[in-house]
Design a protein around this motif. Structure first.
Motif, PDB file in Angstrom:
ATOM      1  N   SER A 190      47.189  41.823  46.577  1.00  0.00           N
ATOM      2  CA  SER A 190      45.779  42.212  46.654  1.00  0.00           C
ATOM      3  C   SER A 190      45.479  43.392  45.737  1.00  0.00           C
ATOM      4  O   SER A 190      44.341  43.595  45.311  1.00  0.00           O
ATOM      5  N   ASN A 253      41.752  36.714  52.966  1.00  0.00           N
ATOM      6  CA  ASN A 253      40.640  36.191  52.159  1.00  0.00           C
ATOM      7  C   ASN A 253      40.585  36.862  50.795  1.00  0.00           C
ATOM      8  O   ASN A 253      40.311  36.208  49.779  1.00  0.00           O
ATOM      9  N   ASN A 256      43.309  35.350  48.620  1.00  0.00           N
ATOM     10  CA  ASN A 256      43.023  33.989  48.171  1.00  0.00           C
ATOM     11  C   ASN A 256      41.863  33.924  47.182  1.00  0.00           C
ATOM     12  O   ASN A 256      41.810  33.025  46.338  1.00  0.00           O
ATOM     13  N   GLU A 257      40.947  34.867  47.274  1.00  0.00           N
ATOM     14  CA  GLU A 257      39.910  34.960  46.237  1.00  0.00           C
ATOM     15  C   GLU A 257      40.542  35.330  44.899  1.00  0.00           C
ATOM     16  O   GLU A 257      40.185  34.802  43.850  1.00  0.00           O
ATOM     17  N   LYS A 258      41.490  36.249  44.953  1.00  0.00           N
ATOM     18  CA  LYS A 258      42.185  36.668  43.723  1.00  0.00           C
ATOM     19  C   LYS A 258      43.005  35.509  43.162  1.00  0.00           C
ATOM     20  O   LYS A 258      43.074  35.322  41.938  1.00  0.00           O
ATOM     21  N   THR A 260      42.316  32.333  43.450  1.00  0.00           N
ATOM     22  CA  THR A 260      41.363  31.416  42.825  1.00  0.00           C
ATOM     23  C   THR A 260      40.916  31.932  41.469  1.00  0.00           C
ATOM     24  O   THR A 260      40.835  31.187  40.496  1.00  0.00           O
ATOM     25  N   ASP A 261      40.644  33.229  41.398  1.00  0.00           N
ATOM     26  CA  ASP A 261      40.237  33.818  40.116  1.00  0.00           C
ATOM     27  C   ASP A 261      41.340  33.675  39.076  1.00  0.00           C
ATOM     28  O   ASP A 261      41.093  33.296  37.933  1.00  0.00           O
TER      29      ASP A 261
END
Length: 505
Positions: A190, A253, A256-258, A260-261
């Motif tokens: 993260s 979350n 997982n956003e990172k 995806t990016d």
């Protein structure tokens, strides 16, 4: 006297190897009483009867297609042959087509041992097939219902246990030591730390997975696994009482956003750690990785941190990313502003370039070919001098002379190519310009290693002014601008930077 093969099978539901022995004994007794000679056995162990994808069963069917010496397939009971009514019918028809019949040692079948029809057996056989299929479907339903009930009770139902957990009293519970590792992995990712660096950090601390360093795929799978936030999915149901939470939903979350990016190449270049894989802790020798911290006013602060700082209590304080990179870049620019050093580098590059051209050109091959042709020509000329002159020797000599002329022409072309077009001045300009235009490239090319202490930095460059070092060695890189494939700088020159002034700023 008729001949037969026995087919025996047991599935894994509360049956064992003894089931096969019992089936075979009953079948042999039946064969003895009915004047049947058993010529072979086909046995499938721990194989379900709900489909016919069974090795021995398929081998038996294939053998029935041949001109085999047997004409009966003898089973203990019809459900040993199969539990799927459609597949039983298809496979039985295949046997009939091949002149074989299916007989049960304990149940009446549609055909008698002598091949005649058994009218009562037609009805009973179909009833038995239906009961076998019903039993199989009912058993499957009961097992699934029981497993689902166990899930609703939060019980462990078998299978792989995720890293960070263990099984105790039929429940999945937190493995405290491994749970800390899981949280560390989530937190580091993260903060923008690369998976490779996370693995290196864990390995440095002696944290392994089944005796080996973590694999990249394992880390990625862990970061995407919802079980770490207490969510377990099975079919269309969601269970939240099986896996205890190890990380917060907010952290999960964010990670997982990172992910995806990063999947679509959105990792921002302004957070790239320029010194990644170059820095080591001067106090303990451990790897130094990038770390992100959030200040009280929500500002992001990035550091270079020793991997053993937290767990092993290394006394090396973490260093601000901007500060360390500023010191290294400024020192490198200062080093390369010295005419003597750049000139020395250019000489080494030029020398290595010439060696590279010589080693890798096709000139050696052409010269070897020229020597071989000359040797062959000399042999023929010697033979002609001794009076051995034929039409074939003359023809051979002419062809060799033609080939030699062609090779000499190619050698001339290669000689022209090897005239060095890149000068020492070109190399000096390239090095000096690249220093200011691309810091990342400069660091990759020139710096071998950086050791950081609390009061100083040691920078190890890929060159040396030591006259005792004759052979250049070290880093290799590619320059499209100069059309050079290989540069090799010298061994190692160390520069020490005192951090006192920087830390006072």
């Amino acid at each position: 006297m008729r001949t037969a093969v026995i087919y025996a099978r047991y599935s894994s539901d509360r049956q064992t190897e003894q089931s096969i022995e019992g089936q075979l004994r009953v079948c042999y007794d039946f064969a003895s009483k009915n004047d049947i000679v058993i010529v072979d056995e086909y046995v499938d162990r721990a194989m379900t009867g709900t489909n016919d994808n069974r090795p021995a069963f398929q081998r038996m069917l294939a053998d029935s297609d041949k001109r085999s010496t047997w004409d009966i397939v003898l089973v203990y009971a019809i459900d040993r042959f199969g539990r799927n009514s459609i597949e039983i019918a298809v496979n039985k028809q295949r046997l009939i087509k091949n002149g074989k019949i299916l007989i049960s040692a304990t149940q009446k079948t549609s055909t008698n041992v002598d091949g005649s029809k058994n009218l009562d057996g037609i009805i009973l056989e179909n009833v038995m097939v239906g009961l076998a299929e019903y039993y199989s479907a009912e058993l499957s339903q009961k097992v699934k219902r029981g497993m689902n009930e166990s899930r609703h009770k939060g019980q462990y139902t078998g299978g792989f246990v995720l890293y960070g957990y263990k099984v105790k009293d039929k429940k999945i519970v937190v493995d405290d030591d491994k749970a800390e590792v899981v949280r560390f992995i989530f937190e580091q990712y993260s903060k923008g730390v690369y998976v490779k660096d996370i693995i290196n950090g864990l390995t440095e601390r002696g944290i392994l997975n089944r005796g080996k360093p973590f694999a990249k795929n394992t880390i990625h799978h862990m970061l995407r696994n919802e079980k770490y936030i207490g969510i377990y999915r099975h079919n269309d149901e969601v269970f939240t009482n099986i896996y205890p939470k190890l990380v917060s939903e907010e952290l999960f979350n964010a990670v997982n956003e990172k992910i995806t990016d990063n999947k679509y190449g959105k990792r921002s270049p302004d957070v790239a750690y320029l010194l990644r894989n170059k820095v080591k802790c001067g106090l303990c020798g451990s790897t130094v990785f990038g770390e992100l911290a959030i200040s009280k006013n929500k500002n992001k602060i990035r550091y270079y941190t020793c991997a053993k700082r937290k767990k092993c209590k290394c006394e090396k304080t973490r260093m601000r990313k901007e500060l360390l990179e500023k010191v290294v870049i400024e020192k490198t620019i200062d080093v390369l502003s010295q005419t003597e050093i750049v000139s020395s580098l250019a000489d080494l590059v030029l020398k290595r370039l010439q060696e590279h051209i010589k080693e890798n050109s096709i000139m050696n091959i052409l010269q070897e070919e020229n020597a071989r042709l000359q040797s062959a020509i000399d042999n023929i000329l010697n033979a002609m001098e001794q009076g051995i002159i034929t039409a074939s020797t003359k023809e051979r000599l002419i062809k060799l002379e033609e080939k030699k002329t062609d090779v000499l022409s190619k050698i001339a072309v290669e000689n022209a190519k090897e005239q060095l077009t890149v000068t020492k001045e070109d190399i000096i300009k390239f090095i000096q310009r690249n220093v200011h235009k691309n810091a990342q490239s400069m660091i990759s090319l020139l710096i071998k290693e950086i050791k950081i202490y609390n009061d100083k930095i040691e920078i190890y460059y890929n060159y040396t002014n030591n006259p005792a070092v004759n052979e250049p060695q070290g880093i290799i890189f590619y320059s499209k601008e100069l059309s050079l494939n290989v540069y090799a700088f010298g061994t190692c020159e160390t520069h020490v930077v005192d951090l006192t002034l920087y830390l006072l700023i």
